[in-house]
Scaffold this motif. Structure first.
Motif, PDB file in Angstrom:
ATOM      1  N   HIS A  10       0.909  -1.036  -0.271  1.00  0.00           N
ATOM      2  CA  HIS A  10       0.506   0.457   0.428  1.00  0.00           C
ATOM      3  C   HIS A  10       0.849   0.906   0.138  1.00  0.00           C
ATOM      4  O   HIS A  10       0.132   2.513  -0.228  1.00  0.00           O
ATOM      5  N   TYR A  19      -9.731  -0.888   3.679  1.00  0.00           N
ATOM      6  CA  TYR A  19      -8.916  -1.230   3.199  1.00  0.00           C
ATOM      7  C   TYR A  19      -8.712   0.408   2.441  1.00  0.00           C
ATOM      8  O   TYR A  19      -7.944   1.134   2.466  1.00  0.00           O
ATOM      9  N   ASP A  20      -9.279   1.557   2.695  1.00  0.00           N
ATOM     10  CA  ASP A  20      -9.522   2.974   2.426  1.00  0.00           C
ATOM     11  C   ASP A  20      -8.561   3.745   2.945  1.00  0.00           C
ATOM     12  O   ASP A  20      -7.858   4.633   2.120  1.00  0.00           O
ATOM     13  N   ILE A  39      -5.145  -1.511  -9.583  1.00  0.00           N
ATOM     14  CA  ILE A  39      -4.338  -1.867  -9.098  1.00  0.00           C
ATOM     15  C   ILE A  39      -3.331  -2.469  -8.929  1.00  0.00           C
ATOM     16  O   ILE A  39      -3.078  -3.496 -10.108  1.00  0.00           O
ATOM     17  N   GLU A  91       0.938  -3.950  -6.392  1.00  0.00           N
ATOM     18  CA  GLU A  91       1.096  -4.047  -5.209  1.00  0.00           C
ATOM     19  C   GLU A  91       2.665  -4.620  -5.101  1.00  0.00           C
ATOM     20  O   GLU A  91       3.370  -4.825  -5.970  1.00  0.00           O
ATOM     21  N   GLY A 112      -3.180   1.977  -7.363  1.00  0.00           N
ATOM     22  CA  GLY A 112      -4.702   1.874  -6.259  1.00  0.00           C
ATOM     23  C   GLY A 112      -4.225   0.448  -5.729  1.00  0.00           C
ATOM     24  O   GLY A 112      -3.389  -0.557  -6.730  1.00  0.00           O
ATOM     25  N   TYR A 113      -4.968   0.125  -4.607  1.00  0.00           N
ATOM     26  CA  TYR A 113      -4.882  -1.012  -3.974  1.00  0.00           C
ATOM     27  C   TYR A 113      -6.148  -0.877  -2.675  1.00  0.00           C
ATOM     28  O   TYR A 113      -7.331  -0.458  -2.378  1.00  0.00           O
ATOM     29  N   ASN A 114      -6.180  -2.933  -3.366  1.00  0.00           N
ATOM     30  CA  ASN A 114      -7.705  -3.141  -3.157  1.00  0.00           C
ATOM     31  C   ASN A 114      -7.391  -4.109  -1.503  1.00  0.00           C
ATOM     32  O   ASN A 114      -8.378  -5.168  -1.847  1.00  0.00           O
ATOM     33  N   ASP A 143      -4.982   2.798   3.891  1.00  0.00           N
ATOM     34  CA  ASP A 143      -4.205   2.225   3.061  1.00  0.00           C
ATOM     35  C   ASP A 143      -3.713   2.547   1.444  1.00  0.00           C
ATOM     36  O   ASP A 143      -2.895   3.345   1.178  1.00  0.00           O
ATOM     37  N   ASP A 144      -5.309   2.625   0.581  1.00  0.00           N
ATOM     38  CA  ASP A 144      -5.183   3.279   0.054  1.00  0.00           C
ATOM     39  C   ASP A 144      -4.565   4.927  -0.673  1.00  0.00           C
ATOM     40  O   ASP A 144      -3.872   5.035  -1.695  1.00  0.00           O
TER      41      ASP A 144
END
Length: 353
Positions: free
Chosen positions: A106, A136-137, A160, A162, A125-127, A139-140
């Motif tokens: 993240h 995870y809002d 997305i 990582e 983006g991170y999910n 961390d995003d």
């Protein structure tokens, strides 16, 4: 006061790229554990000694920047660090709210442009690995918060991605896995060619090399940082399992077969070095993703997870052959890997220009 702004430029076209991990660092970024998202409270108490040893090992040769969820978490972190004898002058705690601790995924992707003496951040983006662990809002939002803190421009590709899913040689090549980047739980609207274009445009690489799978117990769907790591421009340490009865045997044999077929842009084959897998690590009947490949390279050291196993020293010795100018520091990761990751997963390096 630092200022930052969002840009729509394509980093590769402007000469920006993601350097290899052995490139000099300004700092390494972490996100302090504060919830039960990855470790129960009891497990946190077991893992914190190793986590703090990890921080102290990084701080021997570079700054450590830590996202701390709030003032209470920040003060608790300071108390733990002081009690362990950490040098707080080498550690910066920042009030950046987080959901979990896996900063490799993240955190920001820092790019450099040595000619222009500039840096920038990619705000992928991170999910939470395919929406496995909401929320995870917070961390995003971490990459943009760090861009503001550093006063750097940032670009938002809108897909997305990582950090643990990509491995760089610093000379135009990135390694990744289909099981992760082509998984429908990330970017279902994109095909392999689309993903390759994003990697080239936003990481500044010219070549994408693919393996198929990851290891058993890896809830990220096959992150490359548990299986294959560059140690120079054309050499990889590749996790290897000789026991045909082990669940990882077939996966890792296939990865080695795929690596042997790869060519770098200069036409050279990869130099593939076998890195042993530790003995299986289980918790409550679950196989954990224990791997020596999940090491972190810092300015002065390579910090390697160990697992109370007779293969620990062999792995440290192999890694040491490729980093003669750095200390090789093994830290027991048995309690950390209960959270399904280790030292590379927990950290993201910030390169110098």
């Amino acid at each position: 006061m630092n200022t930052s702004s969002e840009t729509t430029l394509i980093p590769a076209r402007e000469g920006f790229y993601f350097p290899a991990e052995w490139h000099p660092h300004v700092a390494t970024w972490l996100s302090w554990p504060h919830t039960e998202a990855s470790w129960t409270r009891e497990r946190q108490e077991l893992m914190f000694p190793a986590y703090i040893d990890f921080i102290k090992a990084i701080a021997e040769s570079e700054q450590v920047c830590i996202n701390a969820h709030n003032e209470i978490v920040m003060q608790a972190a300071k108390l733990r660090l002081l009690a362990a004898g950490a040098d707080l002058s080498r550690i910066t705690l920042l009030p950046h709210p987080t959901n979990d601790s896996w900063c490799r995924d993240h955190g920001p992707a820092f790019l450099i442009n040595p000619e222009k003496k500039q840096r920038m951040i990619v705000n992928w983006g991170y999910n939470a690995w395919g929406n496995k662990y909401p929320p995870y809002d917070r961390d995003d939002l971490i990459p943009v918060q760090i861009a503001h803190y550093r006063g750097l421009e940032y670009v938002t590709p809108g897909i997305i991605m990582e950090g643990g899913s990509v491995e760089f040689n610093g000379a135009g090549t990135v390694l990744t896995s289909r099981a992760c980047l082509l998984n429908q739980n990330r970017n279902s609207h994109l095909k392999q060619a689309d993903i390759e274009r994003y990697l080239c445009d936003y990481y500044g690489v010219q070549q994408v090399l693919w393996v198929e799978e990851g290891i058993v117990g890896d809830d990220t769907d096959g992150h490359i940082d548990d299986t294959v790591r560059f140690v120079n421009e054309d050499t990889v340490l590749a996790a290897y399992e000789p026991n045909p009865n082990d669940d990882n045997y077939t996966f890792l044999q296939e990865i080695h077969r795929e690596l042997r077929a790869m060519l770098l842009p200069n036409g050279k084959q990869l130099n593939i070095v076998e890195l042993p897998m530790p003995d299986p690590v289980f918790s409550d009947g679950l196989r954990l993703p224990a791997s020596y490949a999940n090491f972190l390279i810092t300015n002065g050291a390579v910090i390697v997870p160990t697992f109370r196993c007779d293969k620990d020293q062999q792995a440290l010795d192999i890694i040491g052959l490729y980093f003669p100018d750095r200390k090789i520091i093994g830290i027991d990761s048995t309690d950390i890997v209960w959270g399904l990751g280790s030292f590379h997963c927990l950290s993201q390096q910030e390169p110098a220009i």
